[in-house]
Design a protein around this motif. Sequence first.
Motif, short mmCIF file in Angstrom:
data_model
loop_
_atom_site.label_atom_id
_atom_site.label_comp_id
_atom_site.label_asym_id
_atom_site.label_seq_id
_atom_site.Cartn_x
_atom_site.Cartn_y
_atom_site.Cartn_z
N ILE A 17 0.92 -1.39 0.04
CA ILE A 17 -0.02 0.02 -0.07
C ILE A 17 0.88 1.32 0.09
O ILE A 17 2.05 1.26 0.22
N ASP A 21 -0.15 5.64 3.73
CA ASP A 21 -1.00 4.79 4.20
C ASP A 21 -0.49 3.64 5.28
O ASP A 21 -1.16 3.65 6.38
N GLU A 24 0.60 5.68 8.45
CA GLU A 24 -0.76 5.95 9.41
C GLU A 24 -1.25 4.71 10.12
O GLU A 24 -1.37 4.80 11.39
N ARG A 25 -1.26 3.34 9.35
CA ARG A 25 -1.74 2.32 10.03
C ARG A 25 -0.77 1.77 11.16
O ARG A 25 -1.23 1.45 12.36
N THR A 60 -7.40 -4.01 6.21
CA THR A 60 -6.86 -2.83 5.66
C THR A 60 -6.88 -2.83 4.28
O THR A 60 -7.15 -1.77 3.66
N GLU A 63 -10.21 -1.87 2.80
CA GLU A 63 -10.63 -0.45 2.86
C GLU A 63 -9.97 0.40 2.09
O GLU A 63 -10.48 1.38 1.55
N ILE A 64 -8.68 0.24 1.53
CA ILE A 64 -8.04 1.15 0.63
C ILE A 64 -8.62 1.18 -0.74
O ILE A 64 -8.87 0.03 -1.29
N LYS A 68 -6.53 4.21 -5.51
CA LYS A 68 -5.34 4.50 -4.78
C LYS A 68 -4.27 3.65 -5.03
O LYS A 68 -3.04 4.10 -5.31
N GLN A 72 -0.56 4.14 -7.42
CA GLN A 72 0.72 3.78 -6.90
C GLN A 72 1.31 2.89 -7.68
O GLN A 72 2.67 3.12 -7.89
#
Length: 194
Positions: A17, A21, A24-25, A60, A63-64, A68, A72
Amino acid sequence: MTKQEFLARLEQGLSSIPRADLDERLGFYGEMIDDRTEDGCSEDEAVAQIGPVEDIIARTLDEIPLAKLVRQRVTPRQAMRPWQIVLLVLGAPLWLPLVAAAGALVLAAYVVLWAVVICVWAVALSLAVTAGACVISAVQAAHGSAAEILGYLGLGLLLAGLCIGWVFVCLAATRGILALSRQMALGLKRLFIR
């Protein structure tokens, strides 16, 4: 499992990811462990209370947003060299139709799934309209025989009952197609994660 082991496994599982992100996680779960240790839990207990790392990774990744992940993957990490650009341009007659065909197949699968739902609902609508037409025919046949009136009313009620039963089939089909399309989207997302 200690906090550092937990965060290391989480970082390894979420390495695909975007970095922002991921940070943040990692910060979120690090704080969560710290909060629980401040409340009197040991590190091992705090990590155990959060849950298995595999579940957190799966949640996770679900959810992304796919956009996005695609952005990437498509964005190059370094500037492309001239020979790479030449290979891309020369290979375009090969890879461009393949990418377009794959996109067309995914779109066709989506269209077919939702065409099934539309057809099922069209049958329900036709049953409802036919039932209404039978009732109207019964009213118009008021000057006719009682058998004719009862026949139209009976057929109308039968079709109305079929319509009501068919609506449950329609709702189940719609829910199933929604779940299937959600699974297809998650499958596409997992392709980009790998």
